[in-house]
Structure formats: C-alpha cells, structure tokens
Design an enzyme around this catalytic site. Sequence first.
Site, short mmCIF file in Angstrom:
data_model
loop_
_atom_site.label_atom_id
_atom_site.label_comp_id
_atom_site.label_asym_id
_atom_site.label_seq_id
_atom_site.Cartn_x
_atom_site.Cartn_y
_atom_site.Cartn_z
N ASP A 1 35.03 46.08 45.57
CA ASP A 1 35.04 45.56 46.94
C ASP A 1 35.88 44.28 47.00
O ASP A 1 36.62 44.07 47.96
CB ASP A 1 33.61 45.27 47.41
CG ASP A 1 32.74 46.51 47.41
OD1 ASP A 1 33.28 47.61 47.65
OD2 ASP A 1 31.52 46.39 47.16
N TYR B 1 18.08 52.81 44.88
CA TYR B 1 18.24 52.72 46.33
C TYR B 1 17.02 53.29 47.06
O TYR B 1 16.42 54.26 46.62
CB TYR B 1 19.48 53.50 46.77
CG TYR B 1 20.78 52.92 46.28
CD1 TYR B 1 21.46 51.95 47.01
CD2 TYR B 1 21.35 53.35 45.07
CE1 TYR B 1 22.65 51.41 46.57
CE2 TYR B 1 22.55 52.81 44.62
CZ TYR B 1 23.19 51.84 45.37
OH TYR B 1 24.38 51.32 44.93
N ALA C 1 33.06 44.43 42.18
CA ALA C 1 34.44 44.15 41.75
C ALA C 1 35.44 44.94 42.57
O ALA C 1 36.48 44.42 43.00
CB ALA C 1 34.59 44.46 40.27
#
Length: 327
Positions: A261, A106, A259
């Site tokens: 979500d 990130y 998955a």
Amino acid sequence: MNTLDVVTFGEPMVMFYANHPGPLHTATSFSRALAGAESNVACGISRLDLRVGYVTKLGNDSFGKFIIQALEHEQVHTKGISLSDTHSTGMLVKSKVLEGDPEVEYFRKNSAASTLSMNDFSETYFSEARHLHATGIPSALSRDCHHFTLTAMNYMKKLGKSISFDPNLRPGLWKDEKTMIDTVNQLAYLSDLFLPGLSEAQTLTGLSNPHEIAEFYLSKGIQTIVIKLGPEGAFYKTGQEEGYVLGFKPDQVIDTVGAGDGFAVGVISSFLEGKPIGEAVTCGNAIGALQVMSPGDMDGMPNRESLEQFMQMQQKKDRSELPTRLS
C-alpha cells in the site's frame, strides 16, 4: 473543476494488534488502529498533501464511528461514507512478530462494507476526482460490491479520468482461484496503471518473467504496469520505456503489512504530479521501505518532509540498476 485528486472505495476495518511478540492466541493486550488496503492508500496519499475521498459503508456502531474519526484525522474526505443499522463494521486482529509476516485473522463476513451496492454509487461524487484508485478486494466481498467496482471503474474511464488498480489478491475471500483470476483480470484491463506484486502477477497470468507479464497486460490496453519485487525493488514497463528500480534497504523490518500500500501511495502520488515513471517507482520503493519499519498498517506512511529526508539520505548510497539475473 476537480475538488478531489483521488477517490477510492473499499472496506476499512478496525484492527487490534498485539502489543507483545508471540502467537496470536497467547496475546493478552492489544492496541487499536485503522486498517484496510484502500484506507491505507487514502491516508498515505493525504499525508502527501493530495485531496482524497473515501467511499464505503460502515456499521452504525462504535467501530464505524472510530473509522470515520480516524479518516477525518488524516484529512480524508468522508462524505462518501454511509452508515448501516443492520450490518456491523468489520475488524481484524494481528499478532506481533520480530521477523517475517504476522498472523492475521479477519472478522468481516456480512459486514456493512460488503453490502456496498449500486444504490451507494454517486456519479457526482466520483466525477469530483481526477483519479480513481481501486483494488481487487471489494469484488471478493459480494456480487453487489463487484457491480459497484465495475460501475465506478467504467464511469471514470468514460470521463477520461486516470485509474490505478492493485489486485491485492485475497484467495481466502474468493470461492475458487479461477473466479478470482478471471474477475481480477477483468478489472485490471480497465486500469491505466496496474500495480501487482510478482507472485500475484504470476498467479493471474501463469507467466513467470516480469517482461512477459508486462507485455501481456500492455497488450490488453493497460498503459503502465509496475511489478513489485519485494525488497529487491520493482520492474516497470510502458509502451515507450521499461526498467528496474532498486529497492531501498530498511534499517529494520518490523512489520511487512502495508508495504504494498505504501508502494502504491508513492507511485500514484508521483504519477498525479506528472513525474517520470522511473521517479514514481523510486518514490514507491521509498515509502514501502518506510512502511515495513513501522508496527501499524500505515504508521510508516510519511508526510512530504519526512519522505524527502529519507530519499535524500538514500541518494548518498549507490543506487545502480538491479542485476541482470532478474531480467
């Protein structure tokens, strides 16, 4: 009158995912897509023909413009999004794998979304929705984001609107585990529908058994808890009923990201349609299975027709309850 079915908030990001399998540092070409837990859920619910609004801050840059364009393409309402001239839009890069979980890195520190504050909270906009979906991620980004989260959840609770909460634990974003546990539990207690994974719930409570975990949260005033058990399915419990719902077996697991979500999309949409909790969890399991068969974080989110086709196909198979060894 509610002009939105669901409102959510968080940090959408631009994702670059490798086009070929291998370690992330060896990747030479990438594809671009929208990413972020809350945006995954927003887009997934919108594909099921429910009206969704998204609240966030983005950089006034090409990434921010791409995200708004992508959300609008998914028919997610974007009037709750503001642009910052001083902070940039967050991004991430992800490897491609043939099995297991991909590498993810990130680049979101000091992003525009992390500056979301009380100055960005609109009572009018939130009151237009009949349901709020929140996650534990914004509170990990900054003190201001945490205050925004608390305010939004308390405000919707005061209005008598329903609230779902997915902890989405990201230990790397928190200063320490105790702060994470205390803060996320504080938020979970404000929800009506709590959607943790089993390992998340074990971290948050120190308990191991789904029944005990569910009892713990029901005692805090949460009406419904659904604990994700990965490929095996999910366990649900309310004040009146409980049960296990068997998971769907995907044809091929391509990417496990998203998955959870997808599961949230199925449960929340069914919940808002007034379906029994067991049916809602079945729908969540179905979308979770569809999602892991796709490469992007939300590529597997179905429309209404493809969801019904998938579930009808699966109904031809034996869908008995999970074995008692899970109880």
